[in-house]
Motif scaffolding. Structure first.
Motif: not given
Length: 771
Positions: A559-582
């Motif tokens: 999950q990659g974005s310019g500002i934020f990422n949200v995953a209500v479940g489980k992240v079994d990989g990578l969340q990447a953004s310059p600002i925020a991840n949930y």
């Protein structure tokens, strides 16, 4: 004197006797009501080249199920795989001794004997040994338990029930609060039938039905408990329905139950399971549940408008629900101590495939599966159709027009086109085996080819290409859906591309690309957009967006974005953004300025501020030997965490604003922690930015950078308080000497022939643990 002494001894003995009996009675009153024991046997080898595949795994699965929700501790059970007769006798002797040893610990004992393997009309076949039914029944009867439950999953096992010593009766069961004695014999087949196993389910039909029933499918009352009566009824129905069309013939489980008491004998309690799946009351049909490896876990016929509770193991699952009118699919994840409710809203409709019935006579020339029947009574084949406004002439025939080529200056409409449709305004057909070209719009139910329109296309099912200048709509797309503005579909396999927005309310299997926003029910591939991506369920692949990504399910990918990422479940990989991840749980990594996990992090968080339920989130302040006050925020997990903060000389905060020796330092770094009881040991590395007044430029601030390291020991006297002491070392060299010229350095250690200097510093402080 002697008489008084003897009297004292007698009175003491009597007191000890009565107090011992009172103590024993109290212990007995407090004892557990039921103690259960079991022998589980799986025998794949039956002699004379008889071989099964799943008898051993069936026995292990039955043991695990009864240990989890059946109240039989593994310490009270014996598992035998491919045993000889003597092994079975030794196991029954061991269980008998165990029951006698623990007889005062419960008011009733129960013994379960489970066998999966080979048998014939007279005996169990244990490799090269046999164990005849009469001897087996006598041996089981000698086990000194109040209740005997015998479950035989083998061919001709109904003969065990007919063997002398029992008579088939109506079930009369009891609950765990009653005082009862008796036996319950269950067999997987009648005296003349074979018992069957299946490669698809990796088990025998009968044992699979028994385990599925014990896990909650047999609970017809909805009290989260499965009784013997409920279990037998469920296993009988499921075994019969799944074998009645098999080559070996239908399989009819049998029973012989003779119990004295009242109520129902409870065999499993679903409420004791770590994970519970609830099938909501409005969910109806054949519910098929598979694990992440596509292995069939349960197959349940749900017909009642009441919830069904299933005990499950923690993990990821896929589910298909087949009802009379629609087939639904979806996926879910069960976490520890969680109750997941599966309803229609969690699932997406999928297209049904057409199958040929066995026994159907083959046609001399098979029609394509997607073609209409040209020679039906209501079909009329016309090679070429022309219409100025509409094909009223052919409509008046009352026939469904089938053509190879349709041309309409304004509008063309036929039942089926096996070629090309051209129109200035619109084309309309039910089945298209070719291509539609229109300046305005195309409409078809089934498209096996291509739709091209200047404004919009509509179809129910598309296998091929649907392309429009503005808008395309379809229920199911197997191919490409492309438009200048918007695409809408239920399920898309391969590609959905739009200049503005893509919507797939079902599942994307492939690529979804839009200039603004992508929306999907489930993603198995790639979502890419200029602004945002939304998935209502899991993402198995990539979500990439210029601003945001949202997934209401699990992320098994990126999950990659310019500002934020949200995953209500489980992240079994990578969340990447310059600002925020949930995310709710993280088993992979979060990279961003701010990373938040409302559950546990088993992976890594890289950022300035990191928060998780099992992580580190601490605000600290300390005083150092260089007269500095130091403030830090530590966040992340113990494997790797981030530190941000600042420090300045105490005089900076108390002297007047015109002082020339004012300075401040910004701290940023990474650390790792070792824990030992109430103590923790932190190892950290920093980059420090030294800020001071620039003498050469009025009202200007100059900055210098230098590295440092820190070691600290912390003590946690209370839940949210930590007291610590630390030692720090800052390193001075040619490129950063200005940073040390403006601050006090009481201690200096020269290294490397005076080119590098180390400045040690010690601190004492307190941290407030905020998570």
């Amino acid at each position: 004197m002697k008489k008084s002494y003897m009297k004292f001894l007698i009175m003491t003995a009597v007191a000890i006797f009565f107090s011992g009996n009172i103590f024993a009675a109290e212990n007995k009153a407090d004892a557990a009501s039921v103690e259960r024991y079991a022998i589980y046997i799986g025998s794949n080898i039956g002699g004379n080249n008889r071989q099964l595949l799943y008898a051993g795994t069936d026995a292990m699965a039955f043991q695990n199920t009864m240990a989890d929700i059946g109240g039989i501790r593994k310490s009270n059970s014996v598992l035998l795989l491919d045993p000889a007769k003597d092994d079975v006798d030794e196991a029954m002797e061991y269980i008998s001794q165990l029951i006698v040893k623990n007889k005062f610990n419960a008011k009733r004992s129960e013994f379960v004997f489970y066998y999966s393997g080979h048998s014939d009309e007279n005996a169990l076949l244990l490799g090269n040994n046999t164990y005849d039914y009469s001897s087996l029944k006598a041996a089981i009867t000698k086990v000194p338990s109040d209740v005997h439950v015998v479950i035989l999953d083998s061919c001709y096992s109904g003969n065990f029930i007919r063997t002398k010593g029992g008579q088939k009766q109506k079930p009369f069961l009891v609950d765990d609060s009653s005082v009862i004695k008796g036996h319950a014999y269950l067999s997987s087949s009648s005296s003349q039938e074979s018992s069957q196993e299946s490669d698809e389910i990796g088990s025998s039909f009968f044992t699979n039905a028994m385990i599925t029933g014990l896990k909650g499918a047999a609970d017809s009352s909805g009290d989260k408990k499965v009784t013997l009566n409920e279990l037998y009824s469920y296993a009988f129905s499921e075994t019969l329905s799944r074998t009645e069309n098999s080559s070996a013939g239908p399989q009819h489980p049998n029973y012989n139950i003779t119990l004295v008491g009242s109520g129902d004998l409870v065999l499993s309690d679903i409420s004791g399971s770590d994970c519970i799946l609830t099938l909501s009351k409005e969910l109806n049909g054949r519910v098929i549940i598979r694990d992440k490896n596509e292995k069939l876990i349960s197959e349940i016929s749900k017909t009642q408008a009441a919830p069904v509770y299933l005990a499950m193991e923690e993990g990821q699952y896929g589910v298909t629900v087949i009802s009379e009118k629609v087939t639904l699919q979806g996926s879910f994840e069960l976490g520890a101590k969680k109750n997941y409710v599966l309803s229609n809203s969690n699932l997406s409709p999928v297209a049904r495939t057409a199958n040929r019935f066995r026994g159907e006579e083959p046609k001399e020339k098979a029609e394509p599966e997607n073609a209409a029947v040209h020679d039906s009574e209501n079909a009329m084949f016309v090679p070429f159709v022309f219409s100025f406004f509409d094909n009223e002439f052919y409509r008046n025939t009352g026939k469904d027009i089938v053509t190879n080529f349709a041309l309409g200056l304004f509008r063309s409409e036929v039942y089926q086109t096996d070629g090309v449709m051209l129109s200035f305004i619109a084309n309309q057909t039910k089945v298209l085996n070719g291509a539609q070209f229109a300046y305005i719009f195309n409409i078809a139910d089934e498209v096996y080819g291509a739709q091209f329109a200047g404004i919009f296309n509509h179809a129910k099912d598309v296998e091929g290409v649907q392309a429009a200048g503005i808008f395309s709509h379809a229920e199911n797309v197997k191919g490409v859906q492309a438009s200048g503005w918007v695409n809408i579909a239920d399920d898309v396999r391969y590609c959905q591309a739009a200049g503005l927005v893509n919507v797939a309310s079902g599942k994307i299997t492939g690529v979804q690309g839009a200039g603004l926003i992508n929306y999907a029910g489930n993603v198995d591939g790639v979502q890419g957009s200029g602004i945002g991506n939304v998935s209502l369920s899991d993402v198995d692949g990539v979500q990439g967006a210029g601003i945001f990504n949202i997934a209401r399910g699990n992320i098994d990918g990126v999950q990659g974005s310019g500002i934020f990422n949200v995953a209500v479940g489980k992240v079994d990989g990578l969340q990447a953004s310059p600002i925020a991840n949930y995310a709710r749980h993280v088993d992979g990594a979060q990279i961003g300025l701010v990373n938040i996990c409302s559950g546990d992090v088993e992976g890594l968080q890289f950022g300035l501020i990191n928060f998780s339920r099992n992580g580190i989130f601490e605000f600290g302040m300390s005083y150092t030997t260089e007269n500095n006050m130091r403030f830090t925020l530590t966040s992340g997990n113990k494997h790797i965490y981030s530190v941000i903060g600042c420090q300045t000389e105490v005089g900076y905060m108390t002297s007047n604003s015109d002082s020339d020796d004012k300075y401040a330092e910004i701290i940023f770094g990474l650390g790792t922690r070792l824990e030992a009881g109430m103590f923790n040991f932190d190892f950290e590395a920093y980059g420090n930015e030294f800020l001071s007044k620039d003498e050469s430029k009025e009202n200007k601030i100059k900055s210098e950078y230098y590295p440092s390291a820190r070691f600290a020991v912390g003590l946690n006297p209370a839940k949210h308080i930590q007291i610590f002491a630390g030692a720090m070392a800052s390193f001075e060299f040619d490129g950063n000497r200005d940073a040390f010229a403006g601050k006090k350095n009481h201690f200096t250690v020269e290294l490397s022939d005076h080119d590098v200097k180390m400045h040690p510093e010690f601190e004492l402080g307190v941290k407030f643990v905020l998570h």
